[in-house]
Design a protein around this motif. Structure first.
Motif, PDB file in Angstrom:
ATOM      1  N   GLU A 190       1.730  -3.343   2.925  1.00  0.00           N
ATOM      2  CA  GLU A 190       0.539  -3.173   2.098  1.00  0.00           C
ATOM      3  C   GLU A 190      -0.605  -2.749   3.019  1.00  0.00           C
ATOM      4  N   ASP A 198       3.040   0.163   0.179  1.00  0.00           N
ATOM      5  CA  ASP A 198       2.928  -0.504  -1.122  1.00  0.00           C
ATOM      6  C   ASP A 198       1.464  -0.406  -1.555  1.00  0.00           C
ATOM      7  N   VAL A 238       0.442  -0.640  -4.724  1.00  0.00           N
ATOM      8  CA  VAL A 238       0.383  -1.103  -6.108  1.00  0.00           C
ATOM      9  C   VAL A 238      -1.011  -1.636  -6.449  1.00  0.00           C
ATOM     10  N   GLN A 239      -1.584  -2.445  -5.551  1.00  0.00           N
ATOM     11  CA  GLN A 239      -2.934  -2.976  -5.806  1.00  0.00           C
ATOM     12  C   GLN A 239      -4.024  -2.071  -5.252  1.00  0.00           C
ATOM     13  N   ALA A 268       4.656   3.422  -3.079  1.00  0.00           N
ATOM     14  CA  ALA A 268       4.945   2.711  -4.325  1.00  0.00           C
ATOM     15  C   ALA A 268       3.622   2.435  -5.030  1.00  0.00           C
ATOM     16  N   THR A 269       3.552   2.783  -6.314  1.00  0.00           N
ATOM     17  CA  THR A 269       2.322   2.577  -7.085  1.00  0.00           C
ATOM     18  C   THR A 269       2.642   1.964  -8.445  1.00  0.00           C
ATOM     19  N   ALA A 270       1.632   1.349  -9.031  1.00  0.00           N
ATOM     20  CA  ALA A 270       1.723   0.771 -10.381  1.00  0.00           C
ATOM     21  C   ALA A 270       0.315   0.351 -10.768  1.00  0.00           C
ATOM     22  N   LYS A 271       0.191  -0.672 -11.604  1.00  0.00           N
ATOM     23  CA  LYS A 271      -1.096  -1.228 -12.032  1.00  0.00           C
ATOM     24  C   LYS A 271      -2.079  -0.151 -12.457  1.00  0.00           C
ATOM     25  N   ALA A 331       5.180   2.450 -13.332  1.00  0.00           N
ATOM     26  CA  ALA A 331       5.186   2.400 -11.874  1.00  0.00           C
ATOM     27  C   ALA A 331       5.753   3.728 -11.381  1.00  0.00           C
TER      28      ALA A 331
END
Length: 267
Positions: free
Chosen positions: A43, A76, A78-79, A102-105, A114
């Motif tokens: 991260e 990462d 994601v956040q 890696a992505t999402a949110k 995602a």
């Protein structure tokens, strides 16, 4: 492997980046062997770990080690992705280009989506249908993601995240100047946090104070402001205001946070 944690690094924040990178690389080399490592996942700013911004030089050193040894560097985000930290992706702050992200949110404004994005020579190695998931290609979520990306660009949300940080960080640092229980203030853009300790930040003990953290979070909640706790020791208050929050609401929220600190620490 241990993250570069400037506030708690034994050698001090100034040397944290290169020392933490050297420690991680040494552990990988001795305990696993670079030839046995497929990927390193990191991260660029720790999320649940306490919004820890790694010291300068840590991420570039890890990325260079991966590149030199044929190891994939996986970020990462994601956040931290999609303008949250004042760049579209947090890795950009130090010019690091991951092999895979890696992505999402934030990608779809709350709808389930995602993504795994990477260099073509990596992604194309997977046979058609070999990379997927339950929500892969969900048309409604994908449409929402397109709208989010358009809003980030047209709404200037990367710059807006920086502006939010420029408002929040001085106010939070003022709290640190007022209360010894605020051991550290950190973050980038609209991803900020304070770490609370017992015995005063200048005392050197840096003993985590999860009880005070929970009390302040409860007081904020009772006054209508939702804040989250995080960190290995549960002693970090983390702040993630919407990138589109009006400035007057942001300042009102900060007022509530200051009042919660005063009530908890001054009675």
């Amino acid at each position: 492997m241990p993250m570069a944690y400037p506030y708690r690094w034994p050698g001090g924040a100034e040397d944290c980046g290169p020392q933490a990178a050297a420690q991680a690389i040494d552990q990988i080399t001795k305990q696993i062997g670079p030839g046995n490592v497929a990927a390193v996942v990191v991260e660029p700013i720790q999320g649940e770990g306490g919004f820890i911004v790694p010291a300068p030089g840590f991420l570039p050193a890890i990325a260079a080690f991966c590149r030199d040894n044929g190891i994939l560097f996986v970020a990462d985000e994601v956040q931290t992705g999609f303008a949250r930290t004042g760049d579209l992706f947090a890795c950009e702050h130090e010019g690091v280009v991951p092999d895979i992200v890696a992505t999402a949110k934030g990608i779809a404004g709350g709808l389930p989506l995602a993504a795994v994005t990477g260099r073509a020579e990596i992604m194309d190695r997977v046979h058609p249908g070999g990379l997927g998931g339950t929500y892969g290609g969900n048309p409604l979520s994908c449409e929402a993601a397109l709208a989010v990306l358009e809003e980030i660009e047209e709404g200037g949300l990367v710059d807006r995240a920086r502006a939010i940080g420029d408002i929040m960080l001085p106010r939070l640092r003022a709290l640190a100047g007022r209360y010894g229980a605020v051991g550290d203030v950190r973050g980038r853009g609209a991803m900020t946090a304070v770490e609370l300790v017992r015995g005063g930040a200048s005392g050197g003990a840096k003993e985590p104070d999860p009880e005070l953290t929970a009390e302040i979070a409860r007081r904020c909640h009772a006054a209508g402001v939702l804040v989250l706790t995080a960190g290995t020791y549960g002693n970090v208050l983390r702040f993630l205001p919407p990138l589109v929050i009006p400035e007057h609401l942001l300042r009102e929220g900060l007022d509530v946070i200051e009042e919660a600190f005063a009530a908890a620490l001054e009675g």
